[in-house]
Design an enzyme around this catalytic site. Structure first.
Site, PDB file in Angstrom:
ATOM      1  NE  ARG A  34      -8.729  -3.533   3.433  1.00  0.00           N
ATOM      2  CZ  ARG A  34      -7.939  -2.492   3.651  1.00  0.00           C
ATOM      3  NH1 ARG A  34      -8.151  -1.703   4.669  1.00  0.00           N
ATOM      4  NH2 ARG A  34      -6.938  -2.230   2.841  1.00  0.00           N
ATOM      5  CG  HIS A 121      -4.437  -1.915  -1.611  1.00  0.00           C
ATOM      6  ND1 HIS A 121      -5.673  -2.450  -1.315  1.00  0.00           N
ATOM      7  CD2 HIS A 121      -4.630  -0.575  -1.682  1.00  0.00           C
ATOM      8  CE1 HIS A 121      -6.564  -1.470  -1.210  1.00  0.00           C
ATOM      9  NE2 HIS A 121      -5.956  -0.331  -1.428  1.00  0.00           N
ATOM     10  CB  CYS A 151      19.508  -6.212   0.254  1.00  0.00           C
ATOM     11  SG  CYS A 151      20.108  -6.139  -1.437  1.00  0.00           S
ATOM     12  CB  THR A 192     -14.634  -5.308  -2.878  1.00  0.00           C
ATOM     13  OG1 THR A 192     -14.509  -4.031  -2.246  1.00  0.00           O
ATOM     14  CG2 THR A 192     -15.346  -5.145  -4.201  1.00  0.00           C
TER      15      THR A 192
HETATM   16 ZN    ZN Z   1      20.101  -3.870  -1.636  1.00  0.00          ZN
END
Ligand code: ZN
Length: 243
Positions: A34, A121, A151, A192
């Site tokens: 950031r 997050h 995958c 932070t």
């Molecule tokens: Zn998959």
């Protein structure tokens, strides 16, 4: 207040909650993206801000360019936990730390050995097939021989389990984080800027008077802190938890 008094306050508590941001991991060599400015050429003639690239739309429409940026700027497979992470493991094992709430996505708290970590997050350590939802570790992203990891079961794209711009936070997780902070005895906030939500809103829920802020630079919420130590988080947490 002297350091020893803050140390006693921490050592006497059995209900500490830690809220951390990018500064917790900078001493592990992970930069705060950031605070990085500038535009990135994502493989075309056009240039983008990190916010453009790390958005849901960009991921869906330009997955290959997303991954090019993600691999070079967002994942640090060589990064190791630093003394800040290790001190928090110690506090949890002693039964003093109730929860770690983090804005970081590096997963270093768990790598260090912490158990109750709320990752607001998400985490680069988890990656999910968009088709069959199979979970893949970071290594399968790093070691993938193609830019866009696929995958092995169903052939769909694998997406990092991190919250992108345009995506909403996990509401159950947020609620749980809010409960921990509301009920905390000692609240330690570190690394932070507290300028973005939900961080600022969550911290305001704390009702106690043992709010310790460890941050090298000033934040808009310094006025709410009971104690401020503007030094290295690793150094401070290590000293606070030393025998
Ligand atoms: Zn998959």
């Amino acid at each position: 207040m002297k350091f020893n008094e803050i140390k006693n306050m921490v050592n006497e508590s059995s209900n500490i909650v830690f809220f951390g941001g990018a500064g917790t991991s900078t001493e592990s060599g992970i930069p705060d993206f950031r605070s990085a400015d500038g535009l990135y050429n994502a493989g075309t003639d056009e240039v983008y801000t990190p916010e453009d690239i790390l958005s849901r739309d960009f991921f869906m429409e330009r997955t290959e360019e997303f991954y090019k940026f993600y691999r070079s700027k967002m994942i640090y497979p060589e990064a190791r936990p630093n003394p800040a992470h290790e001190a928090l493991v110690k506090l949890e094992q002693r039964g003093q730390l109730r929860a770690i709430i983090t804005q970081n996505i590096d997963g270093l708290h768990q790598v260090a050995g912490s158990i109750n970590v709320l990752e607001l997050h998400g985490s680069v350590q988890r990656n999910r097939c968009m088709g069959c939802h199979t979970i893949y570790p970071l290594a399968s992203i790093v070691e993938s021989c193609v830019q866009v990891p696929i995958c092995q079961r169903c052939g769909e794209i694998i997406k990092p389990d991190v919250v992108l711009y345009q995506e909403s936070l996990d509401m159950d997780l947020l609620e749980s984080a809010a409960d921990y902070i509301k009920q905390a005895d000692v609240l330690i906030v570190a690394g932070t800027s507290l300028t973005v939500q939900p961080a600022a809103g969550l911290i305001r829920l704390y009702e106690g008077r043992k709010f310790l802020l460890i941050n090298k630079s000033a934040t808009p919420m310094d006025g709410l802190a009971n104690y401020i130590i503007p030094e290295s988080i690793a150094k401070v947490l290590d000293a606070l938890t030393a025998e």
